[in-house]
Scaffold this motif. Structure first.
Motif, PDB file in Angstrom:
ATOM      1  N   ILE A 239       0.859  -1.191   0.000  1.00  0.00           N
ATOM      2  CA  ILE A 239       0.000   0.000   0.000  1.00  0.00           C
ATOM      3  C   ILE A 239       0.891   1.236   0.000  1.00  0.00           C
ATOM      4  CG2 ILE A 239      -1.781   1.243   1.283  1.00  0.00           C
ATOM      5  CD1 ILE A 239      -2.522  -1.690   2.284  1.00  0.00           C
TER       6      ILE A 239
ATOM      7  N   PRO B 110       1.824   5.328  -0.317  1.00  0.00           N
ATOM      8  CA  PRO B 110       1.228   6.503   0.340  1.00  0.00           C
ATOM      9  C   PRO B 110       0.282   7.286  -0.567  1.00  0.00           C
ATOM     10  CG  PRO B 110       3.629   6.733   0.088  1.00  0.00           C
ATOM     11  CD  PRO B 110       3.282   5.366  -0.356  1.00  0.00           C
ATOM     12  N   ASP B 111       0.443   7.122  -1.909  1.00  0.00           N
ATOM     13  CA  ASP B 111      -0.434   7.872  -2.816  1.00  0.00           C
ATOM     14  C   ASP B 111      -1.703   7.099  -3.181  1.00  0.00           C
ATOM     15  OD1 ASP B 111       0.472   5.873  -4.452  1.00  0.00           O
ATOM     16  OD2 ASP B 111       1.752   7.142  -5.685  1.00  0.00           O
TER      17      ASP B 111
ATOM     18  N   MET C 227      -6.934   5.992  -0.105  1.00  0.00           N
ATOM     19  CA  MET C 227      -6.993   5.189   1.133  1.00  0.00           C
ATOM     20  C   MET C 227      -8.392   4.664   1.456  1.00  0.00           C
ATOM     21  SD  MET C 227      -4.235   4.320   2.411  1.00  0.00           S
ATOM     22  CE  MET C 227      -2.588   4.840   1.961  1.00  0.00           C
TER      23      MET C 227
ATOM     24  N   THR D  75      -8.912   1.795  -0.946  1.00  0.00           N
ATOM     25  CA  THR D  75      -7.973   0.726  -0.603  1.00  0.00           C
ATOM     26  C   THR D  75      -8.458  -0.029   0.639  1.00  0.00           C
ATOM     27  OG1 THR D  75      -6.154   2.013  -1.513  1.00  0.00           O
ATOM     28  CG2 THR D  75      -5.560   0.246   0.009  1.00  0.00           C
TER      29      THR D  75
ATOM     30  N   THR E  40       2.741  -1.543   4.249  1.00  0.00           N
ATOM     31  CA  THR E  40       2.544  -0.109   4.019  1.00  0.00           C
ATOM     32  C   THR E  40       3.887   0.530   3.707  1.00  0.00           C
ATOM     33  OG1 THR E  40       2.710   0.227   6.401  1.00  0.00           O
ATOM     34  CG2 THR E  40       0.500   0.122   5.468  1.00  0.00           C
TER      35      THR E  40
ATOM     36  N   ALA F 190       1.808   5.766   4.344  1.00  0.00           N
ATOM     37  CA  ALA F 190       0.612   4.900   4.315  1.00  0.00           C
ATOM     38  C   ALA F 190       0.427   4.164   5.643  1.00  0.00           C
ATOM     39  CB  ALA F 190       0.731   3.890   3.176  1.00  0.00           C
TER      40      ALA F 190
ATOM     41  N   SER G 130      -2.151   6.231   7.861  1.00  0.00           N
ATOM     42  CA  SER G 130      -3.495   6.396   7.298  1.00  0.00           C
ATOM     43  C   SER G 130      -4.184   5.050   7.081  1.00  0.00           C
ATOM     44  CB  SER G 130      -3.439   7.195   5.998  1.00  0.00           C
ATOM     45  OG  SER G 130      -2.366   6.750   5.210  1.00  0.00           O
ATOM     46  N   PHE G 131      -3.421   4.050   6.605  1.00  0.00           N
ATOM     47  CA  PHE G 131      -4.064   2.754   6.347  1.00  0.00           C
ATOM     48  C   PHE G 131      -4.383   2.029   7.658  1.00  0.00           C
ATOM     49  CE2 PHE G 131      -3.787  -1.876   5.612  1.00  0.00           C
ATOM     50  CZ  PHE G 131      -4.907  -2.006   4.798  1.00  0.00           C
TER      51      PHE G 131
ATOM     52  N   THR H 141      -1.912   1.976  -5.500  1.00  0.00           N
ATOM     53  CA  THR H 141      -1.146   3.188  -5.783  1.00  0.00           C
ATOM     54  C   THR H 141      -1.868   4.004  -6.845  1.00  0.00           C
ATOM     55  OG1 THR H 141       1.019   4.028  -6.490  1.00  0.00           O
ATOM     56  CG2 THR H 141       0.254   2.044  -7.596  1.00  0.00           C
TER      57      THR H 141
END
Ligand code: NAD
Length: 491
Positions: free
Chosen positions: A258, A260-261, A264, A267, A291, A295, A298-299, A418
């Protein structure tokens, strides 16, 4: 004894096995027995192999355009009985009604593709490979072939094989999982109505001894297997020792990167379904999320919310998003692995153990579970858990993430989330897995593509479905011919 005993279907007739060895078929949501399945002995396997061989000798001569006609009828029968079949799958296997209906659809797609066999099994030829000499490659069926299938897709996985096997002119024997034999019995009732000649399609229930009898019977020429890696390896080896053809799909431990772009919210929604859908009992379940960079935060936050809010229960009840795991033994094993993960240094962000579903207190339920900071070398990072457990790992760069993806023996699936095309392209090129998802959580090839497991997830070369299925179930014959002009009668 439970009144309801699952039958075998041999030479166009329903039979109760004479075996006294029987197992209960259990509804995992209630722990109640639904039926009993007998473990068929070698003489019943031999009866099926012999009936299959006799049927094959006629069936291979039926024109391919006629051989596919009962498949069209079977497709229509499956569509008409989809609801009933989905309920059977949910009751014996535990998944939700929507998941059961979805797997039947994917099975039906394979019948549709196999109806294209008149074109798919065509050979090729060259005129004049030397002056006056032509060469042709034609495909011929193998004879009697068998499939041995697992518990987690009772309706779909038999259909990864059966339509291609019979459309190409073979006789086919199914040995379904002894834990979920009811969907196959219903499927064969529909097959009985579809109009295949007796012996072309047969059903023999059982477990290891039944499989061994199939592997050793000289009239059975090829095996399609789906199940755990140790059994896949065993079947591949024993088939090879007996000089037979085999395609054996094994277990998995699927990593997902996963970035960072990534989007989210999307995803997280897709990942929750991949990791916890079918209670994590999919060979294409996401089981390790890696991650990259930002990410991580946030994930992690979002997936924890998705895990705790997932509605767990009996798959036929409204709103249920996840059912139980298949058995008490499986539940115990998964709980033990969660405990082991914590001992090996992982954090227990969401612990799904020890929870009950009201009204189904005896069911084999484990709620969604998330382990964080799972050490890459730990047992839990490498073992197939086959339950609703997602392990989180972290990497600083995509290169490091891909190294983590490739540091495993299995190669069933690898995915990336991504919005960066270059990252997606690098991943597609470098990831060691046969089924790749890009912003996809369950990269299950549709019926017109091969289900391409790699590494410990597959033993063989030709995979299930589509062209690979056609090639697996046929042997090539090359004919080189010369017809000198002087032999021609002059008219
Ligand atoms: P399993 O290996 O226990 O059983 C699969 C089949 O093999 C059953 O029909 C069973 O009766 C038979 N069998 C079991 N032990 C045997 C033995 N010792 N000798 C001969 N036959 C034997 O698998 P399962 O628990 O039913 O299914 C879950 C496994 O299947 C998981 O590992 C999952 O990843 C895998 N799976 C893989 C794919 C794939 O496409 N790669 C798809 C679905 C499931």
């Amino acid at each position: 004894m439970n009144e309801r005993q699952i039958r075998n279907y041999i030479n166009g007739q329903w039979h109760y096995s004479a075996s006294a060895s029987r197992l209960d078929v259990i509804n995992p949501a209630t722990a109640q027995a639904l039926a009993q399945v007998a473990l068929s002995p070698a003489d019943e396997v031999a009866a099926a192999a012999e009936a299959g061989h006799a049927a094959f000798l006629e069936w291979r001569r039926v024109p391919v355009g006629e051989r596919i006609q009962p498949l069209f009828r079977l497709k229509a029968l499956l569509e008409d009985h989809l609801d009933e079949l989905a309920r059977i799958v949910t009751n014996e296997c535990g998944k939700t009604y929507a998941e059961s209906a979805g797997e039947i659809r994917r099975g039906i797609e394979n019948i549709e593709v196999a109806c294209g066999t008149p074109i798919l099994m065509q050979g090729y030829n060259n005129e004049d490979i030397a002056r006056g000499i032509d060469e042709h490659m034609i495909r011929q069926p193998l004879g009697v072939v068998a499939a041995i299938t697992p518990f987690n897709f009772p309706a779909m996985i038999p259909l990864w094989f059966l339509p291609y096997a019979v459309a190409t002119g073979n006789a086919f024997i199914l040995k379904p999982s002894e834990r979920v034999p009811m969907a196959s019995e219903r499927l064969f009732e529909l097959i009985d109505q579809a109009g295949f000649p007796p012996g072309v399609l047969q059903l023999v229930n059982g477990s290891k001894d039944t499989v061994d009898a199939l592997l050793d019977h000289p009239l059975v020429r090829a095996y399609s297997f789906v199940g755990s890696t140790p059994v896949a390896r065993y079947i591949y080896r024993r088939a090879a020792e007996n000089g037979k053809r085999a395609q054996c799909q094994g277990g998995a431990k699927n990593p997902v990167v996963i970035m960072p772009d990534a989007d989210m919210d999307m995803t997280t929604r897709i990942m929750a379904d991949s990791a916890f859908g079918c209670a994590g009992q999919r060979c294409l379940a996401a089981s390790v999320a890696i991650t990259v960079g930002e990410a991580r935060h946030s994930f992690t936050e979002r997936i924890a919310d998705a895990a705790v809010s997932r509605k767990v229960g009996y798959g036929l009840d409204d709103g249920v998003e996840m059912g139980p795991v298949i058995s008490a033994a499986s539940k115990e094993r998964i709980e033990r692995l969660i405990e082991q993960g914590a001992r090996e240094g992982a954090g227990l962000l969401v612990d799904g153990r020890g929870k009950r579903v009201q009204g189904y207190e005896d069911g084999y339920f484990i709620f969604p579970t998330i382990l964080t900071d799972v050490p890459p070398q730990s047992e839990v990072a490498r073992t197939e858990i086959f339950g609703p457990v997602l392990s989180l790992m972290h990497a600083e760069t995509i290169d490091e993430a891909i190294r983590l993806v490739n540091d495993r023996a299995y190669g069933n699936m690898a995915c990336i989330f991504t919005s960066d095309g270059a990252a997606a392209r690098q991943f597609r090129n470098e990831a060691h897995a046969g089924n790749i998802g890009i912003n996809i959580g369950v990269a299950a090839p549709i019926a017109y593509f091969p289900f391409s497991g790699w590494g410990e997830s597959f033993f063989g070369d030709l995979h299930a479905q589509a062209r690979h299925g056609i090639e697996f179930y046929t042997q090539t014959k090359v004919v080189i011919e010369r017809w000198p002009r002087q032999w021609s009668r002059q008219f």
